[in-house]
Design an enzyme around this catalytic site. Structure first.
Site, PDB file in Angstrom:
ATOM      1  CB  CYS A  47      -0.896   0.005   1.234  1.00 15.45           C
ATOM      2  SG  CYS A  47      -2.063   1.397   1.272  1.00 15.45           S
ATOM      3  CG  ASP A  49      -0.727   4.031   5.340  1.00  8.11           C
ATOM      4  OD1 ASP A  49       0.184   4.561   6.013  1.00  8.11           O
ATOM      5  OD2 ASP A  49      -1.908   4.003   5.715  1.00  8.11           O
ATOM      6  NE  ARG A  51      -0.620   4.930   8.769  1.00  9.10           N
ATOM      7  CZ  ARG A  51      -1.892   4.741   9.092  1.00  9.10           C
ATOM      8  NH1 ARG A  51      -2.277   4.930  10.342  1.00  9.10           N
ATOM      9  NH2 ARG A  51      -2.775   4.352   8.205  1.00  9.10           N
ATOM     10  CG  HIS A 103      -1.512  -1.217   5.829  1.00 11.30           C
ATOM     11  ND1 HIS A 103      -1.977  -0.199   6.646  1.00 11.30           N
ATOM     12  CD2 HIS A 103      -1.731  -0.805   4.559  1.00 11.30           C
ATOM     13  CE1 HIS A 103      -2.443   0.780   5.881  1.00 11.30           C
ATOM     14  NE2 HIS A 103      -2.302   0.447   4.625  1.00 11.30           N
TER      15      HIS A 103
HETATM   16 ZN   LIG Z   1      -3.391   1.136   3.032  1.00 16.69          ZN
END
Ligand SMILES: [Zn+2]
Length: 207
Positions: A47, A49, A51, A103
């Site tokens: 992803c 993302d 993080r 995630h």
């Molecule tokens: Zn994600």
């Protein structure tokens, strides 16, 4: 650790210079070796993302992973971007292991499961993950289970990994490689927990 939201672009460039200098101080030939070519161990499809940085969570560095990231780690049939990445990774670089890593806490999956569907490009994109939600809903209905919201979303995150592995297995670039070298590339489904930093295999996802 500096709060990334407060960092200016000049801060980022200064950090880059400091990082490069530290690498050379530790290992003078570090960058010279990297210019010689790449032999990454794994293709990571994850992803976008912020993080979930692939190299950091696996304790890897430059040269270790070939990486493709998009919102909700989706493998779309009509996405020539990911098809080209998979082709280059498996045919040209000879990578034998492909990981789709979702995630927990994924905003993309949360949006895909929202009562009010997202609109625009993001809605179109996340609709591809909708099948994962429907599969989870059917399984829960059959079992008569109603998990609380976060537990439900974790199930959809895991199912989305399985779904994207299925999509991956249908891509012609993967099938062509399997025809030449049965079983290779191996496909793996993982999920990363932002709250613990740990990666685990998604049950029933390995081929
Ligand atoms: Zn994600």
């Amino acid at each position: 650790m500096v709060n990334s939201r407060r960092m200016s672009l000049s801060d980022l460039l200064a950090q880059n210079r400091a990082w490069a200098a530290a690498q050379v101080a530790r290992d003078p030939d570090y960058f010279a070796r990297l210019t010689g070519g790449q032999h990454p161990r794994v293709l990571w499809i994850g992803c976008s993302d912020s993080r979930v940085p692939a190299e950091q969570v696996l304790g890897c560095g430059p040269g270790d992973l070939f990486v493709h990231r998009n919102v909700a780690n989706i493998v779309a049939y009509n996405d020539i971007n990911i098809a080209a990445v998979v082709q280059f990774a498996t045919h040209n670089l000879g990578i034998e292991d492909v990981v789709v890593c979702g995630h927990y806490g994924c905003g993309g999956i949360r949006a895909a499961c929202a009562h009010e569907a997202p609109t625009g490009y993001i809605g179109d994109w996340l609709a591809i993950a909708g099948w994962a939600q429907r599969a989870v809903d059917a399984r829960l209905a059959a079992a008569g289970r109603v998990p609380e919201r976060e537990a439900y979303l974790r199930l959809v995150v895991e199912e989305n990994v399985r779904l994207q592995l299925t999509h991956l297995s249908h891509l012609s670039v993967v099938r062509d490689r399997w025809a030449r070298t049965p079983g290779v590339p191996r496909l793996h489904g993982w999920v990363y927990d932002i709250g613990t930093g740990l990666v685990k295999a998604v049950e029933g996802s390995d081929t």
